[in-house]
Design a protein around this motif. Structure first.
Motif, mmCIF file in Angstrom:
data_model
loop_
_atom_site.group_PDB
_atom_site.id
_atom_site.type_symbol
_atom_site.label_atom_id
_atom_site.label_comp_id
_atom_site.label_asym_id
_atom_site.label_seq_id
_atom_site.Cartn_x
_atom_site.Cartn_y
_atom_site.Cartn_z
ATOM 1 N N LYS A 66 0.839 -1.185 0.000
ATOM 2 C CA LYS A 66 0.000 0.000 0.000
ATOM 3 C C LYS A 66 0.887 1.253 0.000
ATOM 4 N N LYS A 67 0.323 2.360 -0.339
ATOM 5 C CA LYS A 67 1.051 3.625 -0.363
ATOM 6 C C LYS A 67 1.630 3.922 1.021
ATOM 7 N N GLY A 68 2.890 4.295 1.043
ATOM 8 C CA GLY A 68 3.554 4.610 2.303
ATOM 9 C C GLY A 68 4.299 3.449 2.917
ATOM 10 N N MET A 69 4.146 2.233 2.365
ATOM 11 C CA MET A 69 4.865 1.070 2.881
ATOM 12 C C MET A 69 6.246 1.020 2.245
ATOM 13 N N PRO A 70 7.333 1.151 3.047
ATOM 14 C CA PRO A 70 8.692 1.142 2.482
ATOM 15 C C PRO A 70 9.173 -0.281 2.193
ATOM 16 N N ASP A 71 10.203 -0.384 1.375
ATOM 17 C CA ASP A 71 10.830 -1.689 1.133
ATOM 18 C C ASP A 71 11.702 -2.115 2.312
ATOM 19 N N GLN A 72 12.223 -1.147 3.061
ATOM 20 C CA GLN A 72 13.100 -1.429 4.196
ATOM 21 C C GLN A 72 12.748 -0.502 5.356
ATOM 22 N N TRP A 73 12.926 -1.021 6.590
ATOM 23 C CA TRP A 73 12.706 -0.222 7.789
ATOM 24 C C TRP A 73 13.389 -0.925 8.968
ATOM 25 N N PHE A 74 13.429 -0.281 10.136
ATOM 26 C CA PHE A 74 14.125 -0.828 11.297
ATOM 27 C C PHE A 74 13.154 -1.068 12.452
ATOM 28 N N ILE A 75 13.447 -2.128 13.231
ATOM 29 C CA ILE A 75 12.755 -2.367 14.497
ATOM 30 C C ILE A 75 13.800 -2.663 15.567
ATOM 31 N N GLU A 76 13.376 -2.612 16.833
ATOM 32 C CA GLU A 76 14.294 -2.831 17.955
ATOM 33 C C GLU A 76 13.787 -3.959 18.856
ATOM 34 N N TYR A 77 14.742 -4.571 19.557
ATOM 35 C CA TYR A 77 14.414 -5.568 20.579
ATOM 36 C C TYR A 77 15.287 -5.299 21.798
ATOM 37 N N LYS A 78 14.665 -5.256 22.984
ATOM 38 C CA LYS A 78 15.412 -4.945 24.202
ATOM 39 C C LYS A 78 15.152 -6.015 25.263
#
Length: 301
Positions: free
Chosen positions: A78-90
Motif C-alpha cells: 500500500k502507499k507509504g509502505m517502504p521496502d526497508q525499515w528498522f525495528i528494535e528488541y530490548k
C-alpha cells in the motif's frame, strides 16, 4: 525438560491473527500478511479486516514451490509502505536493532520467536567463567543470535553461505552499535571440518540449519542426510566446560524430541538440557508454533 517458550519482551512485534495458512503480523508500525504453512486453522478476524489492516501482503507465485521451504512470489504494498525499515528488541542491557526488508521469499529478515533464544544466549554468555568466550553461529542468516552473543561480550564467528545475507547481518550489527564480528561466507559443514582439523574450540555453538540449502559453491545441504555429521563435528568443537549449544529446527517433519535425542546422543554428559517448541501467541488466544529447539549448558556452579 520440555519447555514451550513464548517471547515476552517484544514491543516492536506482535502476531495479530493467523489461519488459513497465513499470518498477520506487526513489525514496528507496519502490518504484514504472509504465508504460514503451520496455520492450518481458520482465521479469527474477517478477511476484510486483514485486507484493511495490512500495509503489505505477500502473494504466492503459482508453480514456484521449493524444497527449501521458501515461498516464491511478490509483495503487494500500500502507499507509504517502504521496502526497508528498522525495528528494535530490548532485554536487560541487550539492545538490538534490525533492518527489515520485503524479500521475494516472503521473509523479512527476522524470526521473532527466536527472541527467547537470544535471551538465553545473552544470559549464558554473561554467566560463562571465561574472558570473551568464543561463540560460533552456523546457518546464521541475518545475525540475531550473533549480535545477541556479541552484546553479552562474546567473540563471535558468524557463518552463512549467502554473501548478501552476511552484508545484511553486518547492517544489523552496526545498527545495534556493535562491532568486530568475524564474517565467514562458506558451507557450514566445510567450515566445521576445517575447524576440527585445526583443533579449534568454542564455548558456544548455535545451529539453525534449514531443511534444504546450498553452499556458496553449490554444496547441497539436506537436513536428514547431513545433521549427524554436523552434530559430530560440533561435539569436537565444543568445550566440555563453560559452554553451551543451541539446536533450532524449522523442518515440519522434526519434533522437539528429535532435537533432544540428537543432543543426548552427541552430548551425553551435558550438565543441563532442555527442549521444546518456540511459539508466538496472538490476541485471540491461539498460539502459533514456529520451530523446535534443544539446548544444553555445561557450567559448573
Amino acid at each position: 525438560m520440555l519447555l514451550l517458550l513464548e517471547p515476552q519482551h517484544w514491543t516492536d512485534y506482535e502476531l495479530i491473527d493467523s489461519g488459513d495458512y497465513e499470518k498477520l503480523e506487526r513489525f514496528g508500525k507496519y502490518i504484514l500478511s504472509r504465508p504460514e504453512p503451520q496455520a492450518v486453522w481458520q482465521k479469527t478476524l474477517p478477511e476484510s479486516e486483514w485486507q484493511s489492516m495490512a500495509s503489505a501482503s505477500f502473494k504466492r507465485e503459482k508453480g514456484k514451490s521449493s524444497q527449501d521451504g521458501n515461498e516464491r512470489g511478490e509483495w503487494v504494498q500500500k502507499k507509504g509502505m517502504p521496502d526497508q525499515w528498522f525495528i528494535e528488541y530490548k532485554y536487560k542491557e541487550m539492545h538490538l536493532k534490525f533492518r527489515l526488508g520485503l524479500t521475494s521469499f516472503k521473509h523479512v529478515g527476522i524470526f521473532p520467536e527466536q527472541a527467547e533464544n537470544w535471551n538465553f544466549i545473552y544470559d549464558t554468555v554473561k554467566s560463562l567463567k571465561v574472558n570473551e568466550p568464543k561463540v560460533l553461529n552456523l546457518f546464521a542468516y541475518t545475525g540475531g543470535a550473533s549480535i545477541a552473543a556479541k552484546s553479552g561480550g562474546a567473540d563471535v564467528t558468524h557463518v552463512d553461505s549467502v554473501k548478501q545475507v552476511i552484508s545484511w547481518s553486518r547492517e544489523n550489527m552496526e545498527a545495534s552499535s556493535l562491532d568486530n564480528i568475524r564474517w565467514i561466507v562458506e558451507d557450514a559443514l566445510k567450515f566445521c571440518r576445517r575447524e576440527v582439523k585445526r583443533g579449534k574450540k568454542y564455548n558456544g555453538i548455535i545451529l539453525d540449519p534449514p531443511a534444504y540449502g546450498r553452499g556458496p559453491d553449490g554444496e547441497r545441504w539436506i537436513l536428514e542426510d547431513n545433521i549427524a555429521e554436523l552434530m559430530s563435528l560440533c561435539r569436537d568443537l565444543l568445550e566440555t566446560d563453560n559452554s553451551f549449544l543451541i539446536l533450532n529446527l524449522y523442518s515440519m517433519g522434526f519434533s522437539s524430541v528429535i532435537a533432544e535425542n540428537l543432543l543426548k546422543n552427541y552430548f551425553p554428559n551435558a550438565k543441563t538440557m532442555e527442549y521444546g517448541e518456540l511459539l508466538i501467541p496472538e490476541k485471540s488466544g491461539k498460539r502459533l508454533p514456529l520451530s523446535v529447539y534443544a539446548r544444553i549448558k555445561n557450567i559448573r556452579s
